[in-house]
Scaffold this active site. Structure first.
Site, short mmCIF file in Angstrom:
data_model
loop_
_atom_site.label_atom_id
_atom_site.label_comp_id
_atom_site.label_asym_id
_atom_site.label_seq_id
_atom_site.Cartn_x
_atom_site.Cartn_y
_atom_site.Cartn_z
N TYR A 80 38.46 -31.00 7.05
CA TYR A 80 38.27 -30.68 8.35
C TYR A 80 37.54 -28.94 9.59
O TYR A 80 36.87 -29.08 9.40
CB TYR A 80 38.34 -30.88 9.50
CG TYR A 80 38.24 -30.78 11.10
CD1 TYR A 80 37.61 -32.17 11.40
CD2 TYR A 80 38.31 -30.40 12.18
CE1 TYR A 80 36.47 -32.21 12.85
CE2 TYR A 80 38.64 -30.22 13.71
CZ TYR A 80 37.19 -31.41 13.42
OH TYR A 80 37.49 -31.55 15.27
N ASP A 102 23.98 -43.55 17.20
CA ASP A 102 25.27 -43.62 16.71
C ASP A 102 25.12 -44.66 15.54
O ASP A 102 23.94 -44.90 15.21
CB ASP A 102 26.47 -43.93 17.56
CG ASP A 102 27.47 -43.24 17.34
OD1 ASP A 102 28.26 -43.28 16.54
OD2 ASP A 102 28.42 -42.87 18.99
N ASN A 112 27.69 -33.85 17.46
CA ASN A 112 28.49 -34.18 18.81
C ASN A 112 29.26 -35.26 17.26
O ASN A 112 30.39 -34.64 17.56
CB ASN A 112 28.66 -34.99 19.38
CG ASN A 112 29.93 -35.33 19.85
OD1 ASN A 112 30.76 -34.40 20.33
ND2 ASN A 112 29.64 -36.82 19.88
N LYS A 170 33.72 -27.17 9.92
CA LYS A 170 33.96 -26.56 11.23
C LYS A 170 33.71 -25.29 11.17
O LYS A 170 32.95 -24.28 12.28
CB LYS A 170 35.10 -27.24 12.54
CG LYS A 170 34.85 -28.24 12.52
CD LYS A 170 33.80 -28.97 13.13
CE LYS A 170 33.95 -30.78 13.23
NZ LYS A 170 32.63 -31.60 14.68
N GLY A 189 30.45 -36.06 14.10
CA GLY A 189 32.90 -35.34 13.41
C GLY A 189 33.06 -36.87 12.95
O GLY A 189 33.46 -37.69 13.81
N ASP A 226 22.52 -43.58 10.59
CA ASP A 226 23.60 -43.60 10.17
C ASP A 226 22.51 -41.61 9.65
O ASP A 226 21.87 -41.05 9.31
CB ASP A 226 23.90 -43.60 8.44
CG ASP A 226 24.70 -43.05 8.21
OD1 ASP A 226 25.06 -41.60 8.48
OD2 ASP A 226 25.09 -43.18 6.59
#
Length: 426
Positions: A331, A219, A266, A335, A268, A242
């Site tokens: 977004y 993270d 994961n 995706k 986002g 990052d």
């Protein structure tokens, strides 16, 4: 945030009032727990047309089966579809609450338009049945050519782990050899979860660790304390990084000199605003985190050989990328781009590196992010699916764990919605 409507409908006054007003009556979903890992009631196995089932060992069904498994791979024409009706019509009502219906179909034959029509009809059938079956039950279609390749998929779909997966069509290819411990299938394997310190990422990390993986929680530096605390609890390690950094892939490879078996993209962000009011920074930041970083790090780790043969890449898409959503052009684009990545890379990654590439596409999941959504929009998100409620982070995590399973090598290039069969894009 607790779903108070779901709690209310579980009371006698709530059931009476919602029935009288014709309001949704969602059922409390049965999910996996250490105390109750499997359904009781067994699996009722049925056939329409010629069966291909062999070697699948499920408990025999009781009078109230937990699941129905219908082999319809042999259906080749409209007359064969009558056998589907004849098989399921008498038994659907008897399936237990939170039960499962799984239909096995065959790939569409381009040389036989009658077979293709009949097999495509199964898709409309299963998705329609999923929207009417109720009581927390789910319905899915699995297309396969070899039943032995479908074991991990069927065990997932026929279990409490798949509580929020319904109305899906999953294609299973040729079986891939894999050795694993049935109780700890990811033992001896290393999994990296980006954006893993909180929310869905944390649930994914916990579930992979439960299945035996050594988890690396990645993270941003600002979430380092949460990542280290979670990794310490799971017996794993944390990596403060990052993911949008140009050298992120190289730094991950350097941190994992012994290689990586499971890569979960994961991380986002959202920066919602209608296009006419969206400055370039809001657009580019979402595309960089949600899509560009996924492309860069995936390419880097494959080229470096960090992802070992038999490895798994699981990316996070969204139903916003499949159906679109007002105020989320950035977004939705990011995706949908993930979906394009999966479909293009999957066959080449498997052929060249022995690595599968799939995606999960969450719908409305109960997180801190959705808890901040205005009340009426939040309620619409919860109710506008066949199960009438939001999902939980663990629902995305369980689906990720299935795709990461060593026995799931025949599942490749799939985008699986974890949305309770959302009425959007369904």
């Amino acid at each position: 945030m607790a779903d108070r409507y779901l709690s209310f409908t579980g009371t006698a006054p709530g059931r009476f009032l919602t029935r009288r007003l014709g309001l949704p009556q969602p059922a409390v979903l049965r999910r996996w727990s250490p105390e109750s890992p499997e359904f009781e009631g067994g699996v009722l196995q049925l056939t329409a047309g010629k069966s291909v089932l062999s070697g699948l060992d499920f408990p025999a069904a009781s009078d109230t089966p937990a699941a129905v498994l219908l082999d319809a791979t042999g259906v080749r024409d409209v007359e064969g579809l009558a056998e589907v009706h004849a098989a399921l019509h008498p038994v659907v009502r008897s399936v237990a609450a939170s039960g499962r219906v799984v239909v096995l179909g065959a790939p569409l034959d381009p040389a036989d338009h009658h077979q293709a029509a009949a097999q495509q009809a199964l898709e409309g059938f299963t998705r329609s049945l999923g929207k009417e079956i109720g009581r927390g039950r789910t319905v899915n279609l699995v297309r396969l050519t070899d039943a032995s390749a479908a074991e991990s998929t069927l065990r997932f779909l026929l279990s409490p782990r798949s509580a929020y997966v319904s109305g899906q069509v999953i294609e299973v290819g040729q079986p891939q050899e894999a050795d694993f411990d049935r109780d700890l299938p990811l033992a001896g394997r290393t999994a990296l979860v980006t954006g893993g310190a909180r929310g869905i990422g944390a649930a994914v990390a916990e579930t992979l660790a439960r299945d035996g993986a050594r988890v690396v929680v990645l993270d941003v530096p600002g979430a380092a304390a949460d990542a280290e605390q979670l990794a310490g609890r799971l017996g794993g390690s944390a990596l403060a990084l990052d993911i949008t950094a140009p050298d992120a892939g190289a730094r991950i490879a350097e941190a994992l000199p012994d290689g990586l078996d499971v890569l979960v993209h994961n991380a986002g962000i959202t920066r919602d605003r209608r296009l006419v009011n969206m400055p370039a920074e809001r657009w580019s930041s979402v595309l960089d985190v949600n899509l560009a970083s996924v492309l860069r790090t995936t390419d880097a780790l494959l080229e470096a050989g960090t992802l070992r043969r038999g490895g798994r890449i699981v990316a996070t898409a969204s139903i916003a990328g499949l159906a679109g959503n007002a105020g989320q052009t950035n977004y939705g684009a990011s995706k949908a781009g993930v979906v394009g990545l999966v479909r293009s890379l999957a066959p080449r990654a498997l052929a060249g590196h022995g690595v599968t590439v799939n995606a999960v596409a969450p719908g409305f999941i109960e997180t801190k992010m959705t808890a901040a959504v205005p009340l009426f929009i939040r309620e619409a998100g919860r109710r506008m699916n066949s199960l009438g409620q939001g999902g939980l982070p663990v629902d995305v995590a369980e689906t990720t764990a299935w795709l990461a399973h060593p026995a799931s090598g025949a599942v490749n290039g799939q985008v699986v919605r974890v949305c309770g069969q959302s009425l959007l894009g369904a």
